[in-house]
Design a protein around this motif. Structure first.
Motif, short mmCIF file in Angstrom:
data_model
loop_
_atom_site.label_atom_id
_atom_site.label_comp_id
_atom_site.label_asym_id
_atom_site.label_seq_id
_atom_site.Cartn_x
_atom_site.Cartn_y
_atom_site.Cartn_z
N GLU A 65 38.56 32.19 38.69
CA GLU A 65 38.44 33.13 39.81
C GLU A 65 37.02 33.70 39.95
OE1 GLU A 65 41.21 33.63 41.72
OE2 GLU A 65 42.15 32.17 40.39
N GLY A 66 36.26 33.71 38.85
CA GLY A 66 34.91 34.28 38.86
C GLY A 66 34.56 34.89 37.52
N THR A 67 33.60 35.82 37.55
CA THR A 67 33.11 36.48 36.34
C THR A 67 33.43 37.97 36.43
OG1 THR A 67 31.34 34.86 36.14
CG2 THR A 67 31.05 36.92 34.95
N PHE A 68 33.93 38.52 35.31
CA PHE A 68 34.38 39.90 35.26
C PHE A 68 33.83 40.59 34.02
CE2 PHE A 68 37.34 37.22 37.42
CZ PHE A 68 37.76 37.95 38.53
N GLU A 108 36.28 44.14 35.99
CA GLU A 108 35.67 44.30 37.31
C GLU A 108 34.85 43.06 37.66
OE1 GLU A 108 32.26 47.07 39.38
OE2 GLU A 108 33.60 48.01 37.92
N ARG A 109 35.12 42.50 38.84
CA ARG A 109 34.41 41.29 39.29
C ARG A 109 32.93 41.60 39.49
NH1 ARG A 109 36.80 37.12 41.96
NH2 ARG A 109 35.35 35.55 42.67
N SER A 117 30.65 38.61 39.69
CA SER A 117 30.01 37.39 40.17
C SER A 117 31.07 36.37 40.57
CB SER A 117 29.13 36.81 39.05
OG SER A 117 28.72 35.50 39.32
N ASN A 118 30.66 35.43 41.42
CA ASN A 118 31.52 34.32 41.80
C ASN A 118 31.39 33.14 40.84
OD1 ASN A 118 32.58 35.60 44.08
ND2 ASN A 118 30.83 34.97 45.33
N ARG A 129 32.10 30.60 38.23
CA ARG A 129 33.40 30.20 37.66
C ARG A 129 33.20 29.38 36.40
NH1 ARG A 129 35.75 27.56 42.96
NH2 ARG A 129 34.43 26.05 41.96
#
Length: 139
Positions: free
Chosen positions: A78-81, A85-86, A88-89, A91
């Protein structure tokens, strides 16, 4: 295992800013990268020393850094957290962790960042969390 599709990588560590002595209000921008790819940054609010850390060794003096906060980076499909909390995109498949013989992990404060104060890392038997840096791969 090599060539298994990785679904998530997480890194967990106890850290804080670095200031002379300690300063509870001393932000630092702490960046993490894996295999040369930036995985966002965590802004540490301060360098904590107003109380002793739960696991701070007896030989460590008062008036110095004592503990940090537990910070977890997660990179998945889904991305980086950071701490859920997100940030970055980026993956997990972009890190290519399955194809190499090792995973290169880097944590740094960049001289060009707004808050370049440095950082402290705590491990087993230090700080508030009795753990080393923990890297987890799920496949």
């Amino acid at each position: 295992p090599k060539y298994k599709q990785c679904k998530q990588l997480s890194l967990s560590m106890d850290l804080c800013s670095e200031a002379p002595g300690y300063n509870e209000d001393y932000p630092s921008d702490i960046y993490m990268s894996i295999n040369g790819r930036s995985c966002g940054h965590y802004q540490s609010p301060g360098d904590y020393g107003c109380r002793r850390g739960i696991y701070t060794p007896d030989f460590w003096q008062n008036g110095l850094t004592q503990y940090g906060k537990l910070v977890t980076w997660e990179i998945n499909q889904e991305g980086t957290f950071i701490n859920g909390e997100r940030v970055s995109n980026l993956r997990i498949e972009e890190l290519q962790v399955e194809t190499g013989d090792y995973i290169k992990f880097r944590i740094e404060c960049r001289e060009t960042s707004k808050n370049c104060g440095g950082f402290n890392l705590f491990g087993e038997k230090a700080g508030d969390y009795d753990q080393p840096i923990i890297l987890t791969l799920e496949h």
